[in-house]
Design a protein around this motif. Structure first.
Motif, short mmCIF file in Angstrom:
data_model
loop_
_atom_site.label_atom_id
_atom_site.label_comp_id
_atom_site.label_asym_id
_atom_site.label_seq_id
_atom_site.Cartn_x
_atom_site.Cartn_y
_atom_site.Cartn_z
N CYS A 245 0.83 -1.21 0.00
CA CYS A 245 0.00 0.00 0.00
C CYS A 245 0.86 1.26 0.00
CB CYS A 245 -0.93 0.00 1.21
SG CYS A 245 -2.23 -1.25 1.16
N ALA A 246 1.96 1.23 0.74
CA ALA A 246 2.85 2.39 0.78
C ALA A 246 3.43 2.68 -0.59
CB ALA A 246 3.96 2.15 1.80
N GLU A 247 3.80 1.64 -1.33
CA GLU A 247 4.37 1.86 -2.67
C GLU A 247 3.33 2.38 -3.64
OE1 GLU A 247 7.13 2.08 -5.79
OE2 GLU A 247 7.28 2.13 -3.60
N PHE A 248 2.10 1.89 -3.55
CA PHE A 248 1.03 2.43 -4.39
C PHE A 248 0.82 3.91 -4.11
CE2 PHE A 248 -0.08 -1.86 -5.54
CZ PHE A 248 -0.84 -1.74 -6.71
N ARG A 249 0.77 4.29 -2.85
CA ARG A 249 0.53 5.69 -2.50
C ARG A 249 1.74 6.56 -2.81
NH1 ARG A 249 -4.58 5.32 -3.24
NH2 ARG A 249 -5.88 4.86 -1.40
N ARG A 250 2.94 6.02 -2.68
CA ARG A 250 4.15 6.79 -3.02
C ARG A 250 4.14 7.15 -4.50
NH1 ARG A 250 8.95 6.50 -5.41
NH2 ARG A 250 8.46 4.43 -6.22
N GLN A 251 3.82 6.16 -5.34
CA GLN A 251 3.80 6.43 -6.78
C GLN A 251 2.69 7.41 -7.15
OE1 GLN A 251 4.22 3.36 -9.65
NE2 GLN A 251 5.61 2.13 -8.40
N ALA A 252 1.57 7.34 -6.45
CA ALA A 252 0.46 8.24 -6.75
C ALA A 252 0.78 9.69 -6.43
CB ALA A 252 -0.79 7.80 -5.98
N HIS A 253 1.73 9.92 -5.51
CA HIS A 253 2.04 11.28 -5.08
C HIS A 253 3.41 11.77 -5.54
CE1 HIS A 253 -1.28 10.35 -2.31
NE2 HIS A 253 -1.48 11.64 -2.32
#
Length: 256
Positions: A245-253
């Motif tokens: 989840c952290a990697e998904f959110r990192r890429q989104a931002h």
């Protein structure tokens, strides 16, 4: 004073069949009960005088349902915790949740069995703004007292839906990415991840079941470091969920 019948009723709710029969679950402690009271009324509240006095100016008092003041000794008899925390409340399982958009990122749990893992994953989803978790029918019960406690109140903000995951995936709109963490997947840190779609996490020992793995369109791997070094066979599913989840959110931002 708590009657023997009431004590027996509360203790029965430790079992899934009685929770389902009554359509309720138990929450304990000021944090968990407080977060739940913010979104839904309790059917019953059992609390010490200390907790009640601390809540004297709390507008959630109208949501308490039937309030019973209990002594510390009575709370210990009611509680499922080793160290009870001032308040125990009974809530209906039909918690209100806001509707979610079709393009949101969601989680699917395929056979997660450990209550602690499930509770932690619900808390992780809440932290990363994932509002819906789909659970396979053999996933642990989200309203198990151990799960509720492990969520630390996040169960009030995350919609838990039990369903057949195969049917769910087949019903997704065409083109919806289905991600899954698998040992033969591609390095998650080298993939372009979408801000929408479904992330599937598997059973603690067996991982994602073969039937669901066949429906995964983007196979991901959380690599160990350094590559090739002998290490643990796998990550705990809750930890793997947090990393994913952290990697998904990192890429989104990240900056474009």
């Amino acid at each position: 004073m708590i009657s023997k019948a009431k004590l027996k009723y509360i203790r029965s709710l430790e079992q899934k069949k009685y929770r389902r029969q009554e359509g309720v679950f138990v929450a304990e402690g000021p944090k968990v009960v407080g977060d739940l009271l913010a979104v839904a009324p309790a059917r019953e509240v059992f609390a010490t005088r200390e907790w009640i006095s601390q809540q004297s100016a709390n507008t959630s008092a109208q949501r308490w349902g039937t309030l019973t003041e209990v002594s510390d000794d009575e709370l210990r008899k009611l509680s499922f915790l080793q160290h009870p925390q001032q308040v125990l409340a009974v809530f209906e399982t039909a918690l209100p949740h806001p509707s979610t958009a079709d393009d949101e990122l969601r989680l699917a749990l395929d056979g997660v069995q450990d209550p602690g893992n499930l509770g932690t994953i619900i808390r992780i989803a809440d932290w990363f703004g994932i509002g819906t978790i789909y659970c396979s029918l053999d996933t642990a019960d989200a309203y198990n007292p151990k799960v509720v406690q492990a969520t630390m109140g996040s169960i009030a903000r995350v919609h838990i839906i039990y369903t057949d995951l195969s049917t769910l995936i087949d019903s997704l709109p065409a083109g919806t990415p289905v991600y899954g963490t698998l040992l033969d997947g591609d390095d998650i840190y080298r993939q372009t991840l979408s801000a929408r779609g479904l992330i599937v996490m598997g059973n603690e020992g067996k991982g994602i079941s073969p039937a669901i793995a066949d429906k995964v369109t983007h196979r991901l791997l959380i690599p160990n470091y350094p590559e090739g070094r002998e290490t643990a066979d796998s990550l705990n599913v809750a930890i793997a969920t947090a990393i994913t989840c952290a990697e998904f959110r990192r890429q989104a931002h990240r900056p474009i």
